[in-house]
Design a protein around this motif. Structure first.
Motif, PDB file in Angstrom:
ATOM      1  N   ASN A  45      26.355 -21.777   0.983  1.00  0.00           N
ATOM      2  CA  ASN A  45      26.628 -20.545   0.239  1.00  0.00           C
ATOM      3  C   ASN A  45      28.114 -20.209   0.357  1.00  0.00           C
ATOM      4  O   ASN A  45      28.517 -19.285   1.069  1.00  0.00           O
ATOM      5  CB  ASN A  45      25.752 -19.415   0.801  1.00  0.00           C
ATOM      6  CG  ASN A  45      25.955 -18.121   0.055  1.00  0.00           C
ATOM      7  OD1 ASN A  45      26.223 -18.125  -1.137  1.00  0.00           O
ATOM      8  ND2 ASN A  45      25.846 -17.008   0.764  1.00  0.00           N
ATOM      9  N   GLU A  46      28.931 -20.990  -0.370  1.00  0.00           N
ATOM     10  CA  GLU A  46      30.374 -20.816  -0.240  1.00  0.00           C
ATOM     11  C   GLU A  46      31.078 -21.421  -1.447  1.00  0.00           C
ATOM     12  O   GLU A  46      30.549 -22.316  -2.106  1.00  0.00           O
ATOM     13  CB  GLU A  46      30.859 -21.493   1.058  1.00  0.00           C
ATOM     14  CG  GLU A  46      32.234 -21.080   1.488  1.00  0.00           C
ATOM     15  CD  GLU A  46      32.592 -21.615   2.873  1.00  0.00           C
ATOM     16  OE1 GLU A  46      33.759 -21.479   3.274  1.00  0.00           O
ATOM     17  OE2 GLU A  46      31.697 -22.180   3.536  1.00  0.00           O
ATOM     18  N   ASN A  78      19.081 -11.333  -5.557  1.00  0.00           N
ATOM     19  CA  ASN A  78      19.975 -10.875  -4.501  1.00  0.00           C
ATOM     20  C   ASN A  78      19.976 -11.788  -3.286  1.00  0.00           C
ATOM     21  O   ASN A  78      20.370 -11.388  -2.189  1.00  0.00           O
ATOM     22  CB  ASN A  78      19.652  -9.430  -4.094  1.00  0.00           C
ATOM     23  CG  ASN A  78      19.884  -8.457  -5.232  1.00  0.00           C
ATOM     24  OD1 ASN A  78      20.836  -8.604  -5.997  1.00  0.00           O
ATOM     25  ND2 ASN A  78      19.001  -7.472  -5.366  1.00  0.00           N
ATOM     26  N   GLN A  79      19.522 -13.011  -3.481  1.00  0.00           N
ATOM     27  CA  GLN A  79      19.612 -14.037  -2.456  1.00  0.00           C
ATOM     28  C   GLN A  79      20.600 -15.103  -2.906  1.00  0.00           C
ATOM     29  O   GLN A  79      20.820 -15.296  -4.105  1.00  0.00           O
ATOM     30  CB  GLN A  79      18.243 -14.671  -2.196  1.00  0.00           C
ATOM     31  CG  GLN A  79      17.202 -13.689  -1.688  1.00  0.00           C
ATOM     32  CD  GLN A  79      15.877 -14.371  -1.407  1.00  0.00           C
ATOM     33  OE1 GLN A  79      15.833 -15.452  -0.843  1.00  0.00           O
ATOM     34  NE2 GLN A  79      14.793 -13.737  -1.820  1.00  0.00           N
ATOM     35  N   ALA A  80      21.202 -15.782  -1.964  1.00  0.00           N
ATOM     36  CA  ALA A  80      22.160 -16.836  -2.298  1.00  0.00           C
ATOM     37  C   ALA A  80      21.490 -17.864  -3.206  1.00  0.00           C
ATOM     38  O   ALA A  80      20.395 -18.354  -2.904  1.00  0.00           O
ATOM     39  CB  ALA A  80      22.673 -17.497  -1.030  1.00  0.00           C
ATOM     40  N   LYS A  81      22.129 -18.186  -4.311  1.00  0.00           N
ATOM     41  CA  LYS A  81      21.539 -19.097  -5.278  1.00  0.00           C
ATOM     42  C   LYS A  81      21.200 -20.451  -4.646  1.00  0.00           C
ATOM     43  O   LYS A  81      20.107 -20.987  -4.848  1.00  0.00           O
ATOM     44  CB  LYS A  81      22.492 -19.306  -6.466  1.00  0.00           C
ATOM     45  CG  LYS A  81      22.665 -18.107  -7.357  1.00  0.00           C
ATOM     46  CD  LYS A  81      23.654 -18.419  -8.486  1.00  0.00           C
ATOM     47  CE  LYS A  81      23.852 -17.229  -9.403  1.00  0.00           C
ATOM     48  NZ  LYS A  81      24.848 -17.511 -10.471  1.00  0.00           N
ATOM     49  N   ASP A 108      27.220 -23.133  -3.818  1.00  0.00           N
ATOM     50  CA  ASP A 108      27.484 -22.006  -4.714  1.00  0.00           C
ATOM     51  C   ASP A 108      27.691 -20.764  -3.851  1.00  0.00           C
ATOM     52  O   ASP A 108      26.915 -20.519  -2.912  1.00  0.00           O
ATOM     53  CB  ASP A 108      26.313 -21.788  -5.675  1.00  0.00           C
ATOM     54  CG  ASP A 108      26.671 -20.871  -6.831  1.00  0.00           C
ATOM     55  OD1 ASP A 108      26.605 -21.326  -7.989  1.00  0.00           O
ATOM     56  OD2 ASP A 108      27.022 -19.700  -6.579  1.00  0.00           O
ATOM     57  N   PRO A 109      28.718 -19.946  -4.168  1.00  0.00           N
ATOM     58  CA  PRO A 109      28.977 -18.768  -3.337  1.00  0.00           C
ATOM     59  C   PRO A 109      28.230 -17.515  -3.780  1.00  0.00           C
ATOM     60  O   PRO A 109      28.265 -16.504  -3.079  1.00  0.00           O
ATOM     61  CB  PRO A 109      30.487 -18.567  -3.526  1.00  0.00           C
ATOM     62  CG  PRO A 109      30.737 -19.029  -4.935  1.00  0.00           C
ATOM     63  CD  PRO A 109      29.770 -20.176  -5.170  1.00  0.00           C
ATOM     64  N   GLN A 110      27.566 -17.558  -4.924  1.00  0.00           N
ATOM     65  CA  GLN A 110      27.029 -16.341  -5.520  1.00  0.00           C
ATOM     66  C   GLN A 110      25.564 -16.100  -5.176  1.00  0.00           C
ATOM     67  O   GLN A 110      24.850 -17.026  -4.768  1.00  0.00           O
ATOM     68  CB  GLN A 110      27.203 -16.387  -7.037  1.00  0.00           C
ATOM     69  CG  GLN A 110      28.655 -16.455  -7.484  1.00  0.00           C
ATOM     70  CD  GLN A 110      28.781 -16.496  -8.995  1.00  0.00           C
ATOM     71  OE1 GLN A 110      27.820 -16.772  -9.704  1.00  0.00           O
ATOM     72  NE2 GLN A 110      29.973 -16.208  -9.504  1.00  0.00           N
ATOM     73  N   VAL A 111      25.122 -14.866  -5.416  1.00  0.00           N
ATOM     74  CA  VAL A 111      23.714 -14.515  -5.287  1.00  0.00           C
ATOM     75  C   VAL A 111      23.108 -14.436  -6.686  1.00  0.00           C
ATOM     76  O   VAL A 111      23.816 -14.281  -7.687  1.00  0.00           O
ATOM     77  CB  VAL A 111      23.516 -13.171  -4.553  1.00  0.00           C
ATOM     78  CG1 VAL A 111      24.066 -13.259  -3.140  1.00  0.00           C
ATOM     79  CG2 VAL A 111      24.164 -12.030  -5.329  1.00  0.00           C
TER      80      VAL A 111
END
Length: 600
Positions: free
Chosen positions: A422-423, A398-401, A378-381
């Motif tokens: 994280n992408e 606010n951390q990468a999911k 997943d790329p999002q926080v």
């Protein structure tokens, strides 16, 4: 005992205690036990009443009956007097606090309506156990089935084991914690790296002492009381399992003490684990008033005394350091949740999309035992506004999911093999097209139709490997949710279920787009639904996926939420589901669409 409150519940408990006493006194002689008496059970604050129960017309009482402050909603406890416990040392069902196990509180439920019958049944059961103990020695198998209770009587330490108890002798890694971590003093593992990863995952901060030990399957350790010194263990194994003794003495020749031995014995449910450590030898020399400690034995170099001589003679008095051992391997933990070991995905399981749905899917796949190797993409926080319906909490915002979920999962399931990326998944596949190909199952919980269509196309062309794929999404307010499971690239795919407007044709809500909400700002549109509803859906989805392990079928799965509430609120439900009941699920075949340009 401190003064008790004068509540309605407390008054009911007092009456029950009085009724129990009256019933018991009709059959036995009761004498109150003073809390200062040596026989009084531990944790005095727990007991409302403790009585000596004289079961014979002559002689001294052998047992005490203890009623807790919540009796009759809790079974009474029976303790032996100190004198009686000494006479019955090593007796079945008796622990080191003199507690006599009469009924399993998990399996037996006291009837609060008849407190007198409850206490009478417990006392009669205790009498029967004492009578059996007086007849003769119980079978060795009886002790094996309750081995942990008896081994733990003189076991001051608790240990965990990342070791499956098998039939093969092997070396194991030993990690000792200083101070003990969550009451655990030792961790055994097949490999040191497995222990290190486990310790890191649970965030243990204790100092570590690393060494090696030996795992030995023992066929028979006899009856309790179990050996507590070098000499006793040597003699016991020499008589009952000389082969195990041979392995242990051979190991001691080549390893300096203190040395940990992890062992298992047969039990009713497989093999039970235990452990002991041989202490550093302490030899004595001289005679009379000139006896003094020495580091070795005349004629032998330091640490080279033959083990049989050291264990049985020269250092035979040394006490073993016992430890109770709990196995924490994945197969054992999963078996406890299901009653048996069940099939799991052979390779990695990919969860692509770690939002509100994907995060709970990942947790459920691991908890169910379906996934022991997990790859999160997943790329999002994680944003604060999503915490209420996400697996992770406010401490992870606010951390990468993917990274946050991995960290939380490893704290709970330290044996899990987990990778977080994280992408964007398409960017990953653009660079590394075979990255997902080693997975037995890939779950796509993206909520982005364009990306899902691309992944569907890649799967049909064989670019995602041979494992199954499953596209997952939910409808507004979680009136329903869907999964499209593809077990083989063949006729019938995700594209076949989309209309010309790219809407999912067999949807539950006729006009789902009108339920989308947005907050102030760009890119803020979201679909409203609750975290509890997500968990309900994911739990059912996981059972569906478990049933599909290894299947090459292509099917669609639909979960129905609270349809009644939706209809009452005027939500337009598709005619396809006019007769469908709330909180159920259905599996449907996928029929290839003749104009599908992907699978045809």
């Amino acid at each position: 005992m401190d003064a008790q409150p004068n509540t309605m519940l407390e008054r009911e408990y007092r009456v029950a205690c009085k009724r129990a006493q009256e019933r018991l006194e009709s059959s036995y002689v009761l004498t109150a036990c003073d809390p200062s008496a040596a026989d009084f059970p531990q944790h005095a604050e727990r007991w409302r009443a403790v009585w000596y129960v004289q079961t014979a017309s002559d002689g001294l009482p052998e047992m005490l009956l203890a009623l807790s402050v919540t009796f009759p909603d809790e079974l009474p406890s029976v303790y032996l007097t100190i004198a009686c416990a000494k006479r019955h040392e090593g007796m079945l069902h008796l622990d080191n606090s003199r507690l006599l196990c009469t009924f399993d509180s998990t399996a037996a439920t006291p009837n609060a309506e008849v407190p007198g019958d409850v206490v009478l049944a417990v006392v009669e059961r205790a009498r029967a156990i004492l009578a059996d103990a007086s007849i003769g020695e119980p079978a060795v198998d009886d002790f094996a089935d309750e081995f942990k209770a008896y081994w733990g009587i003189e076991a001051p330490q608790e240990a965990l084991a990342l070791v499956r108890p098998g039939d093969r002798v092997k070396r194991v890694a030993v990690f000792e914690f200083f101070p003990a971590w969550n009451q655990t003093a030792i961790l055994f593992a097949d490999k040191a790296i497995a222990a290190e990863l486990w310790i890191k995952a649970v965030q243990c901060r204790s100092k570590l002492r690393r060494s090696s030990g030996l795992y030995v399957p023992i066929g028979n350790l006899g009856r309790a009381p179990y050996p507590s010194t070098n000499r006793e263990m040597f003699e016991r194994l020499k008589a009952l399992d000389p082969d195990a003794l041979r392995h242990i003495t051979h190991y001691l020749v080549n390893n300096e003490p203190p040395t940990w031995i992890l062992f298992s014995i047969p039990s009713l449910t497989g093999r039970a684990l235990g452990a002991w450590a041989h202490p550093q030898p302490k030899y004595l020399s001289g005679c009379g008033s000139d006896i003094r400690p020495t580091d070795g034995i005349s004629g032998f170099r330091m640490g080279k005394c033959p083990p049989h001589l050291e264990l049985n003679t020269l250092n035979g008095h040394a006490r073993l350091v016992r430890a109770t051992v709990t196995e924490v391997t994945s197969p054992r933990l999963i078996a406890r949740t299901q009653g048996q070991e069940r099939e799991r995905a052979a390779g990695f399981v990919n969860v692509v999309g770690c939002g509100s749905v994907g995060s709970f899917v990942a947790e459920s796949l691991v908890r169910s035992g379906l996934a022991s190797k997990l790859r999160l993409i997943d790329p999002q926080v994680l944003r604060p506004e999503n915490v209420q319906r996400h697996y992770c909490g406010m401490s992870d915002i606010n951390q990468a999911k993917a990274v946050a979920i991995r960290r939380q999962l490893l704290k709970h399931f330290p044996q899990l093999e987990c990778v977080a990326i994280n992408e964007n998944v398409l960017n990953v596949l653009r660079r590394s097209p075979k990255l997902l190909g080693d997975a037995s199952l890939s779950v796509f919980a993206l909520g982005e139709l364009a990306v899902e269509r691309r992944l569907n196309h890649l799967y049909q062309t064989g670019s995602l490997g041979e494992g199954a794929v499953c596209f997952v999404w939910v409808e507004p307010h979680l009136v329903g949710a869907h999964a499209v499971y593809l077990g083989h690239p063949t006729e019938g795919c995700l594209e076949c279920l989309l209309g010309s407007d790219l809407e999912y044709v067999p949807r539950i809500i006729e006009n789902p787009s009108q339920f989308s909400l947005r907050e102030a700002g760009c890119q803020s549109t979201y679909m409203p639904y609750g975290g509890t509803d997500v968990q309900d859906f994911v739990s059912t989805l996981t059972r569906f996926l478990r049933g599909m392990v290894g299947s090459r079928k292509n099917v669609r799965f639909t979960w129905f939420g609270d349809l009644d509430a939706a209809r009452n609120q005027g939500v337009a439900i598709s005619r396809l589901y006019d007769d469908q009941v709330s909180f159920t699920s259905q599996i449907y075949p996928i029929f290839a669409r003749q104009d599908c340009g992907v699978c045809l």
